[in-house]
Design a protein around this motif. Sequence first.
Motif, PDB file in Angstrom:
ATOM      1  N   TYR A 107      41.982  31.375  39.022  1.00 31.16           N
ATOM      2  CA  TYR A 107      42.062  31.488  37.891  1.00 31.16           C
ATOM      3  C   TYR A 107      40.568  31.791  37.321  1.00 31.16           C
ATOM      4  O   TYR A 107      40.865  32.302  36.349  1.00 31.16           O
ATOM      5  CB  TYR A 107      43.565  31.081  37.126  1.00 31.16           C
ATOM      6  CG  TYR A 107      44.608  31.282  37.880  1.00 31.16           C
ATOM      7  CD1 TYR A 107      44.952  33.387  38.020  1.00 31.16           C
ATOM      8  CD2 TYR A 107      45.715  30.385  37.832  1.00 31.16           C
ATOM      9  CE1 TYR A 107      46.322  33.136  38.286  1.00 31.16           C
ATOM     10  CE2 TYR A 107      46.767  30.736  38.380  1.00 31.16           C
ATOM     11  CZ  TYR A 107      47.305  31.467  38.495  1.00 31.16           C
ATOM     12  OH  TYR A 107      48.239  31.858  39.292  1.00 31.16           O
ATOM     13  N   VAL A 116      39.495  35.464  38.080  1.00 33.17           N
ATOM     14  CA  VAL A 116      40.261  35.993  37.650  1.00 33.17           C
ATOM     15  C   VAL A 116      39.896  36.218  36.225  1.00 33.17           C
ATOM     16  O   VAL A 116      39.411  37.599  35.820  1.00 33.17           O
ATOM     17  CB  VAL A 116      41.686  36.310  37.661  1.00 33.17           C
ATOM     18  CG1 VAL A 116      42.340  37.354  37.029  1.00 33.17           C
ATOM     19  CG2 VAL A 116      41.852  35.911  39.439  1.00 33.17           C
ATOM     20  N   ASN A 117      39.341  35.667  35.546  1.00 31.44           N
ATOM     21  CA  ASN A 117      38.952  34.976  33.994  1.00 31.44           C
ATOM     22  C   ASN A 117      37.626  35.608  34.036  1.00 31.44           C
ATOM     23  O   ASN A 117      37.453  36.584  32.898  1.00 31.44           O
ATOM     24  CB  ASN A 117      39.373  34.598  33.381  1.00 31.44           C
ATOM     25  CG  ASN A 117      41.102  34.708  32.910  1.00 31.44           C
ATOM     26  OD1 ASN A 117      41.728  34.991  32.361  1.00 31.44           O
ATOM     27  ND2 ASN A 117      41.583  33.301  33.615  1.00 31.44           N
ATOM     28  N   LEU A 170      38.516  41.870  37.530  1.00 32.06           N
ATOM     29  CA  LEU A 170      39.523  41.683  37.420  1.00 32.06           C
ATOM     30  C   LEU A 170      40.195  41.051  36.340  1.00 32.06           C
ATOM     31  O   LEU A 170      41.775  40.803  36.401  1.00 32.06           O
ATOM     32  CB  LEU A 170      39.592  40.480  38.588  1.00 32.06           C
ATOM     33  CG  LEU A 170      39.404  40.258  40.236  1.00 32.06           C
ATOM     34  CD1 LEU A 170      39.163  39.443  41.217  1.00 32.06           C
ATOM     35  CD2 LEU A 170      40.518  41.388  40.575  1.00 32.06           C
ATOM     36  N   LYS A 171      39.596  40.609  35.631  1.00 29.05           N
ATOM     37  CA  LYS A 171      39.563  40.410  33.973  1.00 29.05           C
ATOM     38  C   LYS A 171      40.562  41.639  33.511  1.00 29.05           C
ATOM     39  O   LYS A 171      41.950  41.722  32.817  1.00 29.05           O
ATOM     40  CB  LYS A 171      38.731  40.513  33.299  1.00 29.05           C
ATOM     41  CG  LYS A 171      39.273  39.802  32.283  1.00 29.05           C
ATOM     42  CD  LYS A 171      37.694  39.398  31.192  1.00 29.05           C
ATOM     43  CE  LYS A 171      36.405  39.001  31.570  1.00 29.05           C
ATOM     44  NZ  LYS A 171      35.632  38.511  30.982  1.00 29.05           N
ATOM     45  N   LYS A 223      44.333  42.360  35.487  1.00 30.10           N
ATOM     46  CA  LYS A 223      45.537  41.220  35.315  1.00 30.10           C
ATOM     47  C   LYS A 223      45.971  41.469  33.324  1.00 30.10           C
ATOM     48  O   LYS A 223      46.619  40.918  33.268  1.00 30.10           O
ATOM     49  CB  LYS A 223      44.648  39.963  34.738  1.00 30.10           C
ATOM     50  CG  LYS A 223      44.119  40.091  33.693  1.00 30.10           C
ATOM     51  CD  LYS A 223      43.679  37.528  33.542  1.00 30.10           C
ATOM     52  CE  LYS A 223      42.870  37.526  32.173  1.00 30.10           C
ATOM     53  NZ  LYS A 223      43.474  37.775  31.191  1.00 30.10           N
ATOM     54  N   ALA A 280      46.229  41.422  40.679  1.00 33.41           N
ATOM     55  CA  ALA A 280      44.672  40.665  39.640  1.00 33.41           C
ATOM     56  C   ALA A 280      44.719  40.070  41.332  1.00 33.41           C
ATOM     57  O   ALA A 280      43.317  39.422  42.445  1.00 33.41           O
ATOM     58  CB  ALA A 280      44.452  40.286  39.273  1.00 33.41           C
ATOM     59  N   ARG A 281      45.521  38.698  41.726  1.00 33.68           N
ATOM     60  CA  ARG A 281      44.977  37.333  42.495  1.00 33.68           C
ATOM     61  C   ARG A 281      45.509  38.467  44.040  1.00 33.68           C
ATOM     62  O   ARG A 281      43.943  37.998  44.608  1.00 33.68           O
ATOM     63  CB  ARG A 281      46.987  37.208  42.339  1.00 33.68           C
ATOM     64  CG  ARG A 281      46.261  35.808  41.387  1.00 33.68           C
ATOM     65  CD  ARG A 281      47.690  34.640  41.579  1.00 33.68           C
ATOM     66  NE  ARG A 281      49.131  35.459  41.930  1.00 33.68           N
ATOM     67  CZ  ARG A 281      50.665  35.544  40.496  1.00 33.68           C
ATOM     68  NH1 ARG A 281      49.763  34.654  39.860  1.00 33.68           N
ATOM     69  NH2 ARG A 281      51.214  35.830  40.484  1.00 33.68           N
ATOM     70  N   LEU A 319      41.755  40.153  44.566  1.00 33.22           N
ATOM     71  CA  LEU A 319      41.175  38.892  44.849  1.00 33.22           C
ATOM     72  C   LEU A 319      41.057  38.488  46.827  1.00 33.22           C
ATOM     73  O   LEU A 319      39.397  38.199  46.470  1.00 33.22           O
ATOM     74  CB  LEU A 319      41.378  37.926  43.674  1.00 33.22           C
ATOM     75  CG  LEU A 319      39.718  36.560  43.824  1.00 33.22           C
ATOM     76  CD1 LEU A 319      38.548  36.863  43.582  1.00 33.22           C
ATOM     77  CD2 LEU A 319      40.074  35.499  43.048  1.00 33.22           C
TER      78      LEU A 319
END
Length: 170
Positions: free
Chosen positions: A9, A12-13, A18-19, A22, A29-30, A33
């Motif tokens: 996470y 992702v952030n 990905l940000k 999400k 997003a997961r 990744l």
Amino acid sequence: MKTIFVDGYNVVNSWPDLKQKKDFSFEGARQTLIDKLHNYGVFKACKIVLVFDAHKVIGSLEKKEEINKNISVVFTKDGETADSYIEKNVNALGRKHEIVVVTSDNLEQQTVFQRGAVRMSSLEFYNEVLNVEKSIKLKSDKNKSAQKNIISDNIDDKTAKILEEIRRSK
């Protein structure tokens, strides 16, 4: 074999693509990744352990899924953060193997460094993954151009000579 622990996470952030993804779908997003890290792990011949927090999911049990020999995805159990899972595993492996921990959490970076692992920020890792993706694309494009299917590869010399004479006679 080098092992890379990734705070899922946190990454992702931190990663711009990905940000953005999400905001529409955490699952998307997961999965993006996971796909990127799978390609990275195969290209770099390393083991990646991608860890996602489930510490706020009441009653959650630790779940570990081996995607292939290069990547494992872990969802921590209820009450356990990704940081604590990574610390525990780095502590067990840290001084025996080459370990890299990807996180932008400063406290986590200090802790894993003390346990024998190399730390890398999420954005540093993002740039490294982008470079690997470029290398994969270049290699793929090179292979495509090397594998062009030309007619002379599939016919005998006599037929090639006849066709060449026909082409020149026009």
